[in-house]
Design a protein around this motif. Sequence first.
Motif, PDB file in Angstrom:
ATOM      1  N   ASP A  90      23.462  33.737  42.891  1.00 37.02           N
ATOM      2  CA  ASP A  90      23.670  34.963  42.129  1.00 37.02           C
ATOM      3  C   ASP A  90      25.090  34.907  41.569  1.00 37.02           C
ATOM      4  O   ASP A  90      26.054  34.873  42.333  1.00 37.02           O
ATOM      5  N   PRO A  91      25.238  34.883  40.243  1.00 37.88           N
ATOM      6  CA  PRO A  91      26.587  34.776  39.661  1.00 37.88           C
ATOM      7  C   PRO A  91      27.522  35.896  40.114  1.00 37.88           C
ATOM      8  O   PRO A  91      28.698  35.665  40.347  1.00 37.88           O
ATOM      9  N   ALA A  92      26.997  37.120  40.232  1.00 37.97           N
ATOM     10  CA  ALA A  92      27.842  38.246  40.647  1.00 37.97           C
ATOM     11  C   ALA A  92      28.318  38.067  42.082  1.00 37.97           C
ATOM     12  O   ALA A  92      29.473  38.342  42.401  1.00 37.97           O
ATOM     13  N   ALA A  93      27.422  37.586  42.957  1.00 40.35           N
ATOM     14  CA  ALA A  93      27.809  37.363  44.359  1.00 40.35           C
ATOM     15  C   ALA A  93      28.801  36.208  44.459  1.00 40.35           C
ATOM     16  O   ALA A  93      29.772  36.282  45.237  1.00 40.35           O
ATOM     17  N   ASP A  94      28.558  35.151  43.681  1.00 37.67           N
ATOM     18  CA  ASP A  94      29.481  34.014  43.691  1.00 37.67           C
ATOM     19  C   ASP A  94      30.861  34.440  43.170  1.00 37.67           C
ATOM     20  O   ASP A  94      31.898  34.083  43.739  1.00 37.67           O
ATOM     21  N   ALA A  95      30.873  35.232  42.094  1.00 41.95           N
ATOM     22  CA  ALA A  95      32.144  35.731  41.543  1.00 41.95           C
ATOM     23  C   ALA A  95      32.849  36.629  42.546  1.00 41.95           C
ATOM     24  O   ALA A  95      34.068  36.522  42.741  1.00 41.95           O
ATOM     25  N   ALA A  96      32.085  37.518  43.205  1.00 43.72           N
ATOM     26  CA  ALA A  96      32.684  38.428  44.196  1.00 43.72           C
ATOM     27  C   ALA A  96      33.286  37.652  45.358  1.00 43.72           C
ATOM     28  O   ALA A  96      34.335  38.042  45.893  1.00 43.72           O
ATOM     29  N   GLN A 136      34.568  34.596  45.152  1.00 44.46           N
ATOM     30  CA  GLN A 136      35.739  33.826  44.703  1.00 44.46           C
ATOM     31  C   GLN A 136      36.857  34.701  44.128  1.00 44.46           C
ATOM     32  O   GLN A 136      37.980  34.238  43.963  1.00 44.46           O
ATOM     33  N   TRP A 137      36.559  35.962  43.818  1.00 46.98           N
ATOM     34  CA  TRP A 137      37.532  36.845  43.187  1.00 46.98           C
ATOM     35  C   TRP A 137      38.777  37.095  44.030  1.00 46.98           C
ATOM     36  O   TRP A 137      39.897  37.046  43.491  1.00 46.98           O
ATOM     37  N   PRO A 138      38.684  37.359  45.337  1.00 45.34           N
ATOM     38  CA  PRO A 138      39.918  37.630  46.094  1.00 45.34           C
ATOM     39  C   PRO A 138      40.935  36.483  46.011  1.00 45.34           C
ATOM     40  O   PRO A 138      42.131  36.724  45.878  1.00 45.34           O
ATOM     41  N   GLU A 139      40.443  35.265  46.051  1.00 40.59           N
ATOM     42  CA  GLU A 139      41.368  34.114  45.974  1.00 40.59           C
ATOM     43  C   GLU A 139      41.977  33.999  44.579  1.00 40.59           C
ATOM     44  O   GLU A 139      43.180  33.765  44.433  1.00 40.59           O
ATOM     45  N   THR A 161      45.109  32.093  34.819  1.00 33.77           N
ATOM     46  CA  THR A 161      44.228  32.123  35.992  1.00 33.77           C
ATOM     47  C   THR A 161      43.156  33.191  35.821  1.00 33.77           C
ATOM     48  O   THR A 161      41.968  32.959  36.086  1.00 33.77           O
ATOM     49  N   LEU A 162      43.557  34.360  35.355  1.00 36.42           N
ATOM     50  CA  LEU A 162      42.608  35.455  35.173  1.00 36.42           C
ATOM     51  C   LEU A 162      41.619  35.170  34.044  1.00 36.42           C
ATOM     52  O   LEU A 162      40.419  35.443  34.171  1.00 36.42           O
ATOM     53  N   ARG A 163      42.108  34.593  32.954  1.00 31.80           N
ATOM     54  CA  ARG A 163      41.214  34.247  31.842  1.00 31.80           C
ATOM     55  C   ARG A 163      40.193  33.199  32.266  1.00 31.80           C
ATOM     56  O   ARG A 163      39.015  33.293  31.922  1.00 31.80           O
ATOM     57  N   ALA A 164      40.646  32.200  33.028  1.00 33.23           N
ATOM     58  CA  ALA A 164      39.740  31.136  33.490  1.00 33.23           C
ATOM     59  C   ALA A 164      38.654  31.708  34.406  1.00 33.23           C
ATOM     60  O   ALA A 164      37.482  31.328  34.310  1.00 33.23           O
ATOM     61  N   PHE A 165      39.032  32.614  35.278  1.00 32.34           N
ATOM     62  CA  PHE A 165      38.050  33.231  36.172  1.00 32.34           C
ATOM     63  C   PHE A 165      37.014  34.005  35.364  1.00 32.34           C
ATOM     64  O   PHE A 165      35.808  33.883  35.597  1.00 32.34           O
ATOM     65  N   ALA A 166      37.453  34.796  34.412  1.00 32.44           N
ATOM     66  CA  ALA A 166      36.527  35.583  33.586  1.00 32.44           C
ATOM     67  C   ALA A 166      35.601  34.677  32.783  1.00 32.44           C
ATOM     68  O   ALA A 166      34.426  35.006  32.584  1.00 32.44           O
ATOM     69  N   ALA A 167      36.105  33.532  32.332  1.00 28.72           N
ATOM     70  CA  ALA A 167      35.275  32.596  31.576  1.00 28.72           C
ATOM     71  C   ALA A 167      34.210  31.957  32.474  1.00 28.72           C
ATOM     72  O   ALA A 167      33.100  31.676  32.012  1.00 28.72           O
ATOM     73  N   ARG A 168      34.523  31.733  33.749  1.00 28.63           N
ATOM     74  CA  ARG A 168      33.557  31.150  34.682  1.00 28.63           C
ATOM     75  C   ARG A 168      32.477  32.137  35.091  1.00 28.63           C
ATOM     76  O   ARG A 168      31.369  31.736  35.422  1.00 28.63           O
ATOM     77  N   PHE A 169      32.797  33.427  35.105  1.00 32.35           N
ATOM     78  CA  PHE A 169      31.859  34.443  35.588  1.00 32.35           C
ATOM     79  C   PHE A 169      31.715  35.591  34.587  1.00 32.35           C
ATOM     80  O   PHE A 169      31.945  36.748  34.926  1.00 32.35           O
ATOM     81  N   PRO A 170      31.326  35.301  33.348  1.00 30.30           N
ATOM     82  CA  PRO A 170      31.242  36.374  32.352  1.00 30.30           C
ATOM     83  C   PRO A 170      30.181  37.408  32.737  1.00 30.30           C
ATOM     84  O   PRO A 170      29.154  37.079  33.317  1.00 30.30           O
ATOM     85  N   GLY A 171      30.487  38.659  32.421  1.00 26.24           N
ATOM     86  CA  GLY A 171      29.534  39.724  32.655  1.00 26.24           C
ATOM     87  C   GLY A 171      29.443  40.232  34.084  1.00 26.24           C
ATOM     88  O   GLY A 171      28.648  41.111  34.373  1.00 26.24           O
ATOM     89  N   THR A 172      30.249  39.699  34.978  1.00 26.31           N
ATOM     90  CA  THR A 172      30.205  40.145  36.372  1.00 26.31           C
ATOM     91  C   THR A 172      31.243  41.248  36.601  1.00 26.31           C
ATOM     92  O   THR A 172      32.226  41.346  35.855  1.00 26.31           O
ATOM     93  N   PRO A 173      31.050  42.077  37.614  1.00 28.14           N
ATOM     94  CA  PRO A 173      32.059  43.093  37.918  1.00 28.14           C
ATOM     95  C   PRO A 173      33.436  42.489  38.216  1.00 28.14           C
ATOM     96  O   PRO A 173      34.459  43.071  37.859  1.00 28.14           O
ATOM     97  N   SER A 174      33.452  41.325  38.838  1.00 30.45           N
ATOM     98  CA  SER A 174      34.736  40.680  39.137  1.00 30.45           C
ATOM     99  C   SER A 174      35.438  40.248  37.858  1.00 30.45           C
ATOM    100  O   SER A 174      36.666  40.342  37.753  1.00 30.45           O
ATOM    101  N   ALA A 175      34.676  39.780  36.874  1.00 35.16           N
ATOM    102  CA  ALA A 175      35.271  39.406  35.584  1.00 35.16           C
ATOM    103  C   ALA A 175      35.833  40.637  34.887  1.00 35.16           C
ATOM    104  O   ALA A 175      36.866  40.557  34.219  1.00 35.16           O
ATOM    105  N   ALA A 176      35.177  41.782  35.069  1.00 36.19           N
ATOM    106  CA  ALA A 176      35.698  43.022  34.480  1.00 36.19           C
ATOM    107  C   ALA A 176      37.050  43.373  35.086  1.00 36.19           C
ATOM    108  O   ALA A 176      37.930  43.902  34.399  1.00 36.19           O
ATOM    109  N   GLU A 177      37.239  43.083  36.360  1.00 37.48           N
ATOM    110  CA  GLU A 177      38.523  43.362  37.011  1.00 37.48           C
ATOM    111  C   GLU A 177      39.652  42.525  36.412  1.00 37.48           C
ATOM    112  O   GLU A 177      40.798  42.952  36.394  1.00 37.48           O
ATOM    113  N   THR A 178      39.328  41.333  35.917  1.00 38.47           N
ATOM    114  CA  THR A 178      40.377  40.491  35.330  1.00 38.47           C
ATOM    115  C   THR A 178      41.015  41.170  34.135  1.00 38.47           C
ATOM    116  O   THR A 178      42.196  40.970  33.864  1.00 38.47           O
TER     117      THR A 178
END
Length: 193
Positions: free
Chosen positions: A26-32, A34-37, A57-74
């Motif tokens: 699940d991309p959202a679970a995977d992003a969640a 990896q997000w704290p790190e 770092t924040l842009r790269a994370f958002a690019a790896r997990f687009p559309g996830t709540p964690s990417a929105a936090e970036t």
Amino acid sequence: MFALSAVALLAPEACSLHRRPPAPLDPAADAAAQWPEARRIAQNFALARAFADADSTLRAFAARFPGTPSAAETVYWRALVRLDPTSDEQPSAEVLRDVRTWLDAYIAGGPLQEHYVDAVVLRRIATRFDSLRMAADTRPVPVAAAPAIVNGNLVARDSLKVRDDEIQRLRQELDQAKAELERIRRRLAPPRP
């Protein structure tokens, strides 16, 4: 005979293991997960005043997990890092426009966002920064103090004093906005071990 029955019992299990496709991640679970790190790394860069590295770092994370709540936090964290008052450069009109756009996008996610209220306050601060920057850039400088008649007497206008007072007032407002940003940054910084 025992070995043959053991093989017969294990054979269906072995075949069923090979038939089952691996469970999709699940991309959202995977992003969640990896997000704290990623956030910790970006915050450490920001604390070390390596603002470009934090943003990267924040842009790269958002690019790896687009559309996830964690990417929105970036989006929120990029705006926060970009507004850091310890940055070597004063926020330009372009930087402030980017920050306001990011904060507007984050705020549009609704009040259930983790940093919704913080983003609203930062959006107001960014707007104030921009208005102060524009006021400082467009304020006309009087060429000379022109005489004026006050109560029938000819007096010199103290236009330089008025201008200096206005500049001082704008600097105080800017310092207050920077202090508020610093207070928010300290509040959101990870606790030191």
